[in-house]
Design a protein around this motif. Structure first.
Motif, PDB file in Angstrom:
ATOM      1  N   ASP A 149       1.102  -1.291  -0.347  1.00 52.38           N
ATOM      2  CA  ASP A 149       0.197   0.163   0.357  1.00 52.38           C
ATOM      3  C   ASP A 149       0.946   1.456  -0.111  1.00 52.38           C
ATOM      4  OD1 ASP A 149      -2.738   1.057   0.463  1.00 52.38           O
ATOM      5  OD2 ASP A 149      -2.267   1.820   2.242  1.00 52.38           O
ATOM      6  N   GLN A 150       1.800   1.327   0.916  1.00 49.90           N
ATOM      7  CA  GLN A 150       2.443   2.769   0.624  1.00 49.90           C
ATOM      8  C   GLN A 150       3.431   2.451  -0.629  1.00 49.90           C
ATOM      9  OE1 GLN A 150       4.939   3.150   4.616  1.00 49.90           O
ATOM     10  NE2 GLN A 150       4.747   0.693   5.430  1.00 49.90           N
ATOM     11  N   MET A 151       3.949   1.717  -0.749  1.00 52.64           N
ATOM     12  CA  MET A 151       4.359   1.692  -2.749  1.00 52.64           C
ATOM     13  C   MET A 151       3.761   2.308  -3.149  1.00 52.64           C
ATOM     14  SD  MET A 151       7.768  -0.488  -2.462  1.00 52.64           S
ATOM     15  CE  MET A 151       8.105  -0.003  -4.092  1.00 52.64           C
ATOM     16  N   GLY A 152       2.669   1.528  -3.348  1.00 48.54           N
ATOM     17  CA  GLY A 152       1.703   2.346  -4.377  1.00 48.54           C
ATOM     18  C   GLY A 152       1.410   3.664  -4.272  1.00 48.54           C
ATOM     19  N   LEU A 153       1.077   3.621  -2.914  1.00 45.35           N
ATOM     20  CA  LEU A 153       0.406   4.960  -2.847  1.00 45.35           C
ATOM     21  C   LEU A 153       1.707   6.350  -3.776  1.00 45.35           C
ATOM     22  CD1 LEU A 153      -0.865   5.332   0.546  1.00 45.35           C
ATOM     23  CD2 LEU A 153      -2.289   5.627  -1.556  1.00 45.35           C
ATOM     24  N   ALA A 154       3.112   6.081  -3.131  1.00 45.17           N
ATOM     25  CA  ALA A 154       4.205   6.531  -3.559  1.00 45.17           C
ATOM     26  C   ALA A 154       3.600   6.635  -5.028  1.00 45.17           C
ATOM     27  CB  ALA A 154       5.357   5.962  -2.715  1.00 45.17           C
ATOM     28  N   GLY A 206       1.601   6.198  -7.120  1.00 39.06           N
ATOM     29  CA  GLY A 206      -0.002   6.525  -7.567  1.00 39.06           C
ATOM     30  C   GLY A 206       0.326   8.167  -7.938  1.00 39.06           C
ATOM     31  N   ALA A 207       1.360   8.607  -6.678  1.00 38.57           N
ATOM     32  CA  ALA A 207       1.460   9.772  -6.525  1.00 38.57           C
ATOM     33  C   ALA A 207       2.833  10.224  -7.022  1.00 38.57           C
ATOM     34  CB  ALA A 207       1.336  10.774  -5.101  1.00 38.57           C
ATOM     35  N   GLY A 208       3.217   9.979  -7.789  1.00 39.62           N
ATOM     36  CA  GLY A 208       4.377  10.170  -8.487  1.00 39.62           C
ATOM     37  C   GLY A 208       5.450  10.562  -7.820  1.00 39.62           C
ATOM     38  N   GLU A 209       5.531  10.306  -6.116  1.00 42.06           N
ATOM     39  CA  GLU A 209       6.752  10.278  -5.521  1.00 42.06           C
ATOM     40  C   GLU A 209       8.412   9.628  -6.071  1.00 42.06           C
ATOM     41  OE1 GLU A 209       7.334   9.315  -1.756  1.00 42.06           O
ATOM     42  OE2 GLU A 209       4.827  10.181  -1.498  1.00 42.06           O
ATOM     43  N   TRP A 210       8.191   8.367  -7.385  1.00 42.55           N
ATOM     44  CA  TRP A 210       8.623   7.662  -7.894  1.00 42.55           C
ATOM     45  C   TRP A 210       8.353   8.574  -9.415  1.00 42.55           C
ATOM     46  CZ3 TRP A 210       8.137   3.853  -4.238  1.00 42.55           C
ATOM     47  CH2 TRP A 210       9.469   4.199  -2.574  1.00 42.55           C
ATOM     48  N   ASN A 254      -2.757  -1.670 -14.626  1.00 47.44           N
ATOM     49  CA  ASN A 254      -3.720  -2.037 -14.527  1.00 47.44           C
ATOM     50  C   ASN A 254      -5.134  -1.230 -14.293  1.00 47.44           C
ATOM     51  OD1 ASN A 254      -6.335  -3.819 -14.855  1.00 47.44           O
ATOM     52  ND2 ASN A 254      -5.021  -5.647 -13.398  1.00 47.44           N
ATOM     53  N   LEU A 255      -4.674  -0.844 -14.795  1.00 45.98           N
ATOM     54  CA  LEU A 255      -6.355   0.328 -14.239  1.00 45.98           C
ATOM     55  C   LEU A 255      -7.393   0.582 -13.817  1.00 45.98           C
ATOM     56  CD1 LEU A 255      -4.956   3.992 -17.204  1.00 45.98           C
ATOM     57  CD2 LEU A 255      -4.205   3.401 -14.881  1.00 45.98           C
ATOM     58  N   TYR A 256      -8.003  -0.358 -14.099  1.00 45.05           N
ATOM     59  CA  TYR A 256      -9.049  -1.527 -13.875  1.00 45.05           C
ATOM     60  C   TYR A 256      -8.920  -1.805 -12.207  1.00 45.05           C
ATOM     61  CZ  TYR A 256     -10.944  -0.469 -18.197  1.00 45.05           C
ATOM     62  OH  TYR A 256     -11.012   0.775 -19.487  1.00 45.05           O
ATOM     63  N   ASP A 257      -8.046  -2.357 -11.920  1.00 49.14           N
ATOM     64  CA  ASP A 257      -7.420  -2.960 -10.479  1.00 49.14           C
ATOM     65  C   ASP A 257      -8.133  -1.450  -9.435  1.00 49.14           C
ATOM     66  OD1 ASP A 257      -5.912  -3.353  -8.072  1.00 49.14           O
ATOM     67  OD2 ASP A 257      -5.180  -5.022  -9.267  1.00 49.14           O
ATOM     68  N   PRO A 258      -9.221  -2.270  -8.866  1.00 49.41           N
ATOM     69  CA  PRO A 258      -9.754  -1.529  -7.850  1.00 49.41           C
ATOM     70  C   PRO A 258      -8.379  -0.435  -6.864  1.00 49.41           C
ATOM     71  CG  PRO A 258     -10.938  -3.343  -7.491  1.00 49.41           C
ATOM     72  CD  PRO A 258      -9.034  -4.163  -8.697  1.00 49.41           C
ATOM     73  N   GLN A 259      -7.681  -1.002  -6.465  1.00 51.96           N
ATOM     74  CA  GLN A 259      -6.380  -1.010  -5.325  1.00 51.96           C
ATOM     75  C   GLN A 259      -5.917   0.023  -6.026  1.00 51.96           C
ATOM     76  OE1 GLN A 259      -4.138  -4.279  -3.972  1.00 51.96           O
ATOM     77  NE2 GLN A 259      -3.634  -2.700  -2.037  1.00 51.96           N
ATOM     78  N   VAL A 260      -5.459  -0.258  -7.579  1.00 52.85           N
ATOM     79  CA  VAL A 260      -4.784   1.203  -8.144  1.00 52.85           C
ATOM     80  C   VAL A 260      -5.677   2.894  -8.292  1.00 52.85           C
ATOM     81  CG1 VAL A 260      -3.910   1.655 -10.896  1.00 52.85           C
ATOM     82  CG2 VAL A 260      -3.403  -0.714  -9.222  1.00 52.85           C
ATOM     83  N   ILE A 261      -6.503   2.152  -8.662  1.00 51.36           N
ATOM     84  CA  ILE A 261      -7.898   3.371  -8.703  1.00 51.36           C
ATOM     85  C   ILE A 261      -8.058   4.128  -7.258  1.00 51.36           C
ATOM     86  CG2 ILE A 261     -10.178   3.578  -8.564  1.00 51.36           C
ATOM     87  CD1 ILE A 261     -10.424   1.442 -10.503  1.00 51.36           C
ATOM     88  N   ARG A 262      -7.877   3.165  -6.304  1.00 53.21           N
ATOM     89  CA  ARG A 262      -7.306   3.918  -5.204  1.00 53.21           C
ATOM     90  C   ARG A 262      -6.446   4.603  -4.523  1.00 53.21           C
ATOM     91  NH1 ARG A 262      -8.224  -0.583  -2.035  1.00 53.21           N
ATOM     92  NH2 ARG A 262     -10.266  -1.137  -2.738  1.00 53.21           N
TER      93      ARG A 262
END
Length: 246
Positions: free
Chosen positions: A22-27, A29-33, A85-93
């Protein structure tokens, strides 16, 4: 050591694994990387304070979502959002939690506008009587929750309503979009992009959709659901305009 003795550590690992994902996905998604960035496992171990095995498992999960890719003798590269995978609920979140949430909501709302009116049309032609009756009941409960300003109950009922329309279409591909719609509705509510008291016109539109499906009127069902989608687009347009001028 028995299987029972090892269970707590398995549960703890599972929780730790999920937390780092979750932490890496958020990072990401937020463009930190940024796209093209190289992440090194040693640095990730230090940043998140976990073992190499945990990091490797986390990266496997993110790779399965199309967010990263291992490159031999280079490291782990962050892939562009077009590969995710833009349809993945976690990616959307994760994307809804990022500074780019308005653009994400716009994309998702445009997708809903293309799909849900057609789903309502098909539901009017195919929905079992029990589903049509349940839709009418949900529309009534939605009206009451909206009138009372019960935001969380309204969200729960709204998700159920749209889920039932999608599944009642008889199209299994539409039915699978339920989790996507749920994330959109949840995101709009939790990020303050929904009115505290839905307008009566919006509440009536849900009743109109349910009524048309119950009557088997495909044209009216399509029109009523399209009206709901267009209203959502209008409510969001101010946010989109503000973002475009920043």
């Amino acid at each position: 050591m028995s299987a029972a003795d090892s269970q707590p550590s398995d549960v703890a690992f599972s929780g730790l694994h999920a937390s780092v994902v979750d932490q890496m996905g958020l990072a990401i998604g937020a463009g930190e990387w940024q796209s093209g960035s190289i992440m090194r496992i040693e640095e990730l171990e230090e940043r998140y304070g976990v073992s190499r095995s945990v990091i490797r498992e986390v990266l496997r999960v993110l790779a399965s979502m199309g967010m990263v890719q291992s490159r031999r003798r280079v490291g782990v590269q962050v892939l562009p959002a077009t590969e995710w995978n833009l349809y993945d609920p976690q990616v959307i979140r994760w994307r809804l939690a990022s500074p780019g949430r308005v653009a994400q909501l716009r994309s998702l709302t445009e997708l809903r506008t293309a799909v849900e009116p057609q789903a309502a049309r098909l539901a009017a032609m195919r929905a079992p009587l029990a589903d049509a009756s349940e839709l009418m009941g949900l529309a009534g409960k939605l009206w009451a929750a909206g009138r009372d300003g019960d935001t969380e109950l309204f969200l729960k009922l709204d998700i159920q309503f749209h889920h039932l329309v999608l599944s009642s279409s008889g199209n299994e591909m539409f039915g699978k979009l339920n989790s996507l719609v749920a994330e959109v509705l949840t995101g709009r509510t939790h990020y303050g992009m929904m009115p505290d008291h839905p307008h009566e016109e919006a509440l009536q539109m849900h009743v109109d959709v349910a009524s048309a499906i119950q009557r088997g009127n495909a044209v009216d069902a399509h029109a009523a659901m399209l009206a709901i989608m267009e209203r959502a687009m209008t409510e969001m347009s101010t946010l989109w305009d503000e973002t475009a001028h920043k």
